[in-house]
Each structure stands twice: as C-alpha cells, then as structure tokens.
Write a protein that holds these residues in place. Structure first.
Motif, PDB file in Angstrom:
ATOM      1  N   GLY A 103      36.029  39.549  36.587  1.00  0.00           N
ATOM      2  CA  GLY A 103      36.270  40.917  35.647  1.00  0.00           C
ATOM      3  C   GLY A 103      36.436  42.176  36.066  1.00  0.00           C
ATOM      4  N   ARG A 104      37.672  43.153  34.937  1.00  0.00           N
ATOM      5  CA  ARG A 104      38.324  43.918  35.593  1.00  0.00           C
ATOM      6  C   ARG A 104      37.168  45.164  35.694  1.00  0.00           C
ATOM      7  NH1 ARG A 104      39.647  43.105  31.339  1.00  0.00           N
ATOM      8  NH2 ARG A 104      40.391  43.634  29.487  1.00  0.00           N
ATOM      9  N   ARG A 105      36.281  44.729  34.209  1.00  0.00           N
ATOM     10  CA  ARG A 105      35.441  45.892  33.797  1.00  0.00           C
ATOM     11  C   ARG A 105      33.218  45.325  34.402  1.00  0.00           C
ATOM     12  NH1 ARG A 105      37.100  46.611  28.283  1.00  0.00           N
ATOM     13  NH2 ARG A 105      36.003  45.051  28.191  1.00  0.00           N
ATOM     14  N   SER A 106      33.915  43.670  34.399  1.00  0.00           N
ATOM     15  CA  SER A 106      32.300  43.297  34.786  1.00  0.00           C
ATOM     16  C   SER A 106      31.942  43.041  36.667  1.00  0.00           C
ATOM     17  CB  SER A 106      32.139  42.452  34.411  1.00  0.00           C
ATOM     18  OG  SER A 106      32.895  41.347  34.590  1.00  0.00           O
ATOM     19  N   GLY A 107      33.460  43.002  37.048  1.00  0.00           N
ATOM     20  CA  GLY A 107      32.671  42.641  38.455  1.00  0.00           C
ATOM     21  C   GLY A 107      32.839  40.765  38.503  1.00  0.00           C
ATOM     22  N   PRO A 121      45.510  36.751  27.132  1.00  0.00           N
ATOM     23  CA  PRO A 121      44.645  35.920  27.597  1.00  0.00           C
ATOM     24  C   PRO A 121      43.777  36.913  28.573  1.00  0.00           C
ATOM     25  CG  PRO A 121      46.247  35.038  28.567  1.00  0.00           C
ATOM     26  CD  PRO A 121      46.663  36.259  27.742  1.00  0.00           C
ATOM     27  N   ALA A 122      42.427  37.134  28.592  1.00  0.00           N
ATOM     28  CA  ALA A 122      41.649  37.876  29.904  1.00  0.00           C
ATOM     29  C   ALA A 122      42.461  38.516  30.371  1.00  0.00           C
ATOM     30  CB  ALA A 122      39.939  37.659  29.192  1.00  0.00           C
ATOM     31  N   TRP A 123      42.314  36.685  31.339  1.00  0.00           N
ATOM     32  CA  TRP A 123      41.982  36.855  31.993  1.00  0.00           C
ATOM     33  C   TRP A 123      43.786  37.172  32.744  1.00  0.00           C
ATOM     34  CZ3 TRP A 123      47.132  34.523  34.116  1.00  0.00           C
ATOM     35  CH2 TRP A 123      47.235  33.310  33.319  1.00  0.00           C
ATOM     36  N   LEU A 124      44.799  37.303  32.103  1.00  0.00           N
ATOM     37  CA  LEU A 124      45.470  38.327  32.945  1.00  0.00           C
ATOM     38  C   LEU A 124      45.586  39.764  33.664  1.00  0.00           C
ATOM     39  CD1 LEU A 124      48.573  39.071  32.573  1.00  0.00           C
ATOM     40  CD2 LEU A 124      49.447  38.622  30.717  1.00  0.00           C
ATOM     41  N   TYR A 125      44.526  40.270  32.295  1.00  0.00           N
ATOM     42  CA  TYR A 125      44.274  42.235  32.116  1.00  0.00           C
ATOM     43  C   TYR A 125      43.862  41.852  33.466  1.00  0.00           C
ATOM     44  CZ  TYR A 125      45.190  42.894  27.855  1.00  0.00           C
ATOM     45  OH  TYR A 125      45.519  43.116  25.985  1.00  0.00           O
ATOM     46  N   ASN A 126      42.511  40.812  34.275  1.00  0.00           N
ATOM     47  CA  ASN A 126      41.816  40.764  35.059  1.00  0.00           C
ATOM     48  C   ASN A 126      43.123  40.122  36.103  1.00  0.00           C
ATOM     49  OD1 ASN A 126      39.674  41.135  34.039  1.00  0.00           O
ATOM     50  ND2 ASN A 126      39.154  38.585  34.061  1.00  0.00           N
ATOM     51  N   ILE A 127      43.996  39.806  36.126  1.00  0.00           N
ATOM     52  CA  ILE A 127      44.877  39.566  36.980  1.00  0.00           C
ATOM     53  C   ILE A 127      45.486  40.903  37.526  1.00  0.00           C
ATOM     54  CG2 ILE A 127      47.266  38.981  37.719  1.00  0.00           C
ATOM     55  CD1 ILE A 127      46.402  36.269  37.193  1.00  0.00           C
ATOM     56  N   ARG A 128      46.256  42.275  36.624  1.00  0.00           N
ATOM     57  CA  ARG A 128      46.661  43.031  36.124  1.00  0.00           C
ATOM     58  C   ARG A 128      46.070  44.408  37.179  1.00  0.00           C
ATOM     59  NH1 ARG A 128      51.449  42.933  34.054  1.00  0.00           N
ATOM     60  NH2 ARG A 128      52.017  41.671  31.854  1.00  0.00           N
ATOM     61  N   ALA A 129      44.507  43.817  37.248  1.00  0.00           N
ATOM     62  CA  ALA A 129      43.516  44.492  38.065  1.00  0.00           C
ATOM     63  C   ALA A 129      43.333  44.758  38.882  1.00  0.00           C
ATOM     64  CB  ALA A 129      42.339  44.790  36.992  1.00  0.00           C
ATOM     65  N   SER A 130      43.283  43.169  39.831  1.00  0.00           N
ATOM     66  CA  SER A 130      43.473  42.898  41.181  1.00  0.00           C
ATOM     67  C   SER A 130      44.512  41.536  40.367  1.00  0.00           C
ATOM     68  CB  SER A 130      42.114  42.325  41.388  1.00  0.00           C
ATOM     69  OG  SER A 130      42.188  41.750  43.092  1.00  0.00           O
ATOM     70  N   THR A 131      45.028  41.491  42.142  1.00  0.00           N
ATOM     71  CA  THR A 131      46.116  40.586  41.982  1.00  0.00           C
ATOM     72  C   THR A 131      45.197  39.386  43.390  1.00  0.00           C
ATOM     73  OG1 THR A 131      46.869  41.448  43.933  1.00  0.00           O
ATOM     74  CG2 THR A 131      47.668  41.725  41.700  1.00  0.00           C
ATOM     75  N   LYS A 132      43.907  39.981  43.309  1.00  0.00           N
ATOM     76  CA  LYS A 132      43.657  38.687  44.301  1.00  0.00           C
ATOM     77  C   LYS A 132      43.033  37.897  43.919  1.00  0.00           C
ATOM     78  CE  LYS A 132      42.376  41.578  48.629  1.00  0.00           C
ATOM     79  NZ  LYS A 132      41.456  42.006  49.461  1.00  0.00           N
ATOM     80  N   VAL A 174      55.136  34.706  32.468  1.00  0.00           N
ATOM     81  CA  VAL A 174      54.914  33.383  33.935  1.00  0.00           C
ATOM     82  C   VAL A 174      53.363  34.466  35.159  1.00  0.00           C
ATOM     83  CG1 VAL A 174      55.166  31.606  35.294  1.00  0.00           C
ATOM     84  CG2 VAL A 174      56.866  32.822  33.110  1.00  0.00           C
ATOM     85  N   ILE A 175      52.874  33.600  35.405  1.00  0.00           N
ATOM     86  CA  ILE A 175      51.736  34.343  36.980  1.00  0.00           C
ATOM     87  C   ILE A 175      52.803  32.712  37.981  1.00  0.00           C
ATOM     88  CG2 ILE A 175      49.748  34.518  37.595  1.00  0.00           C
ATOM     89  CD1 ILE A 175      51.081  35.494  34.519  1.00  0.00           C
ATOM     90  N   ALA A 176      52.341  33.663  38.938  1.00  0.00           N
ATOM     91  CA  ALA A 176      52.727  32.925  39.784  1.00  0.00           C
ATOM     92  C   ALA A 176      51.673  33.105  41.396  1.00  0.00           C
ATOM     93  CB  ALA A 176      53.978  33.446  40.989  1.00  0.00           C
ATOM     94  N   VAL A 177      51.035  32.416  41.603  1.00  0.00           N
ATOM     95  CA  VAL A 177      50.381  32.516  42.165  1.00  0.00           C
ATOM     96  C   VAL A 177      50.541  31.906  44.212  1.00  0.00           C
ATOM     97  CG1 VAL A 177      47.594  31.413  43.452  1.00  0.00           C
ATOM     98  CG2 VAL A 177      48.673  32.321  40.578  1.00  0.00           C
ATOM     99  N   THR A 178      50.594  32.577  45.426  1.00  0.00           N
ATOM    100  CA  THR A 178      50.839  31.926  46.062  1.00  0.00           C
ATOM    101  C   THR A 178      49.575  32.071  47.196  1.00  0.00           C
ATOM    102  OG1 THR A 178      52.865  33.311  46.018  1.00  0.00           O
ATOM    103  CG2 THR A 178      52.308  33.056  48.530  1.00  0.00           C
ATOM    104  N   PRO A 179      49.631  30.965  47.659  1.00  0.00           N
ATOM    105  CA  PRO A 179      47.829  30.556  47.801  1.00  0.00           C
ATOM    106  C   PRO A 179      48.462  31.541  49.416  1.00  0.00           C
ATOM    107  CG  PRO A 179      49.170  28.689  47.770  1.00  0.00           C
ATOM    108  CD  PRO A 179      49.929  29.243  47.281  1.00  0.00           C
ATOM    109  N   VAL A 180      47.175  31.248  50.102  1.00  0.00           N
ATOM    110  CA  VAL A 180      47.068  32.221  51.387  1.00  0.00           C
ATOM    111  C   VAL A 180      47.424  31.577  51.832  1.00  0.00           C
ATOM    112  CG1 VAL A 180      45.677  33.845  52.756  1.00  0.00           C
ATOM    113  CG2 VAL A 180      45.379  34.083  50.698  1.00  0.00           C
ATOM    114  N   THR A 181      46.807  30.494  52.135  1.00  0.00           N
ATOM    115  CA  THR A 181      46.953  29.196  53.279  1.00  0.00           C
ATOM    116  C   THR A 181      47.816  28.085  52.329  1.00  0.00           C
ATOM    117  OG1 THR A 181      45.278  29.699  54.731  1.00  0.00           O
ATOM    118  CG2 THR A 181      46.079  27.365  54.939  1.00  0.00           C
ATOM    119  N   PRO A 182      49.186  28.103  52.346  1.00  0.00           N
ATOM    120  CA  PRO A 182      49.631  27.457  51.272  1.00  0.00           C
ATOM    121  C   PRO A 182      49.836  25.831  51.461  1.00  0.00           C
ATOM    122  CG  PRO A 182      51.387  28.773  52.545  1.00  0.00           C
ATOM    123  CD  PRO A 182      50.369  29.225  52.921  1.00  0.00           C
TER     124      PRO A 182
END
Length: 145
Positions: A38-42, A71-82, A134-142
């Motif tokens: 969460g970008r505000r709550s952590g 969706p709220a999760w998009l704001y969270n991704i924009r704040a932190s891509t992890k 569209v959001i692309a998630v790249t696994p750290v370990t594919p």
C-alpha cells in the motif's frame, strides 16, 4: 455489492485461504494473486487477477471492471514496482512495469490478455474513457515454460 462482486471476493478468499490449492482456474481463466505494498499504509494488499503469459512475463490488466477510476493496486505499483505474485501454490517476487496504450508493444500485449479473457477487456474499455493499461510482471526468478 453485485452478485459478480460477491463471487469474485469469495474466489479471492478461497485462493488465499487454501494457499493456492483452490482458485488458480476456478473462474475458467488463469488467475494469480498479486501482492503489492500500500502506497500510504505500507500494508500488503492482495488481489486475485486474471493473467496471460508473454514469455517469462505475467500480464495483468488494470481494468477495474471498466470503471472510470483505476484499481487501487495500480497506484501501489506506480509507487513501488516490487510485487509478489502467487500462481497456484508458487510464490514469486517480481518487478512490475506499466504498459500504456501509447507504448509500441501495447497492442500486442492487449491482444494476448484480451484473447485469454474471452474479449472482456475490450468490453471494459468501451465502458470508460480512461485508457486501461497492461501491467507486465517479470519474476525475479523466472518459471520455466
């Protein structure tokens, strides 16, 4: 809340509570759990989302059912891509990147996710003037395959 909204909430609860033993294909399309911070709550936020694969990438759509607000999760991704994704019982850390309608690869990845979700995303886009990314998630370990 609509019947659809109630069903989707129940689906996510089953997916989480069974640690992925139930839920991956419960609604007829592949679904994963996306965990963002969460970008505000952590706090960790979890969302069950339909996905498509593009090589090692997991593609998600920030459609919010065609609502005018993302969706709220998009704001969270924009704040932190992890992020973390859970596909069935496997959890993977990943990095999310947002692909906007103006990006050169957008039409190709949109077609992948839309075809995978029985053309629902095109219907959602007609309901809103908001461009749906569209959001692309790249696994750290594919994963293999």
């Amino acid at each position: 809340m609509s019947l659809t909204g109630s069903f989707l909430r129940l689906h996510q609860q089953l997916y989480v509570r069974t640690d992925g033993r139930v839920g991956h294909r419960m609604i007829g399309v592949p679904t994963l759990l996306l965990r963002t911070t969460g970008r505000r709550s952590g706090a960790t936020r979890t969302n069950a989302l339909v996905y498509a694969r593009d090589g090692e990438h997991y593609l998600l759509v920030a459609s919010n059912g065609g609502a005018d607000s993302p969706p709220a999760w998009l704001y969270n991704i924009r704040a932190s891509t992890k992020v973390e994704i859970q596909v069935a019982r496997e959890r993977l850390d990943g990095t999310a990147s947002v692909i906007e309608p103006g990006d050169p690869d957008y039409a190709r990845v949109w077609k992948l996710v839309n075809d995978n979700n029985h053309d629902r995303y095109t219907a959602y886009q007609t309901q809103t003037s908001r461009p749906i990314p569209v959001i692309a998630v790249t696994p750290v370990t594919p994963l293999a395959g």
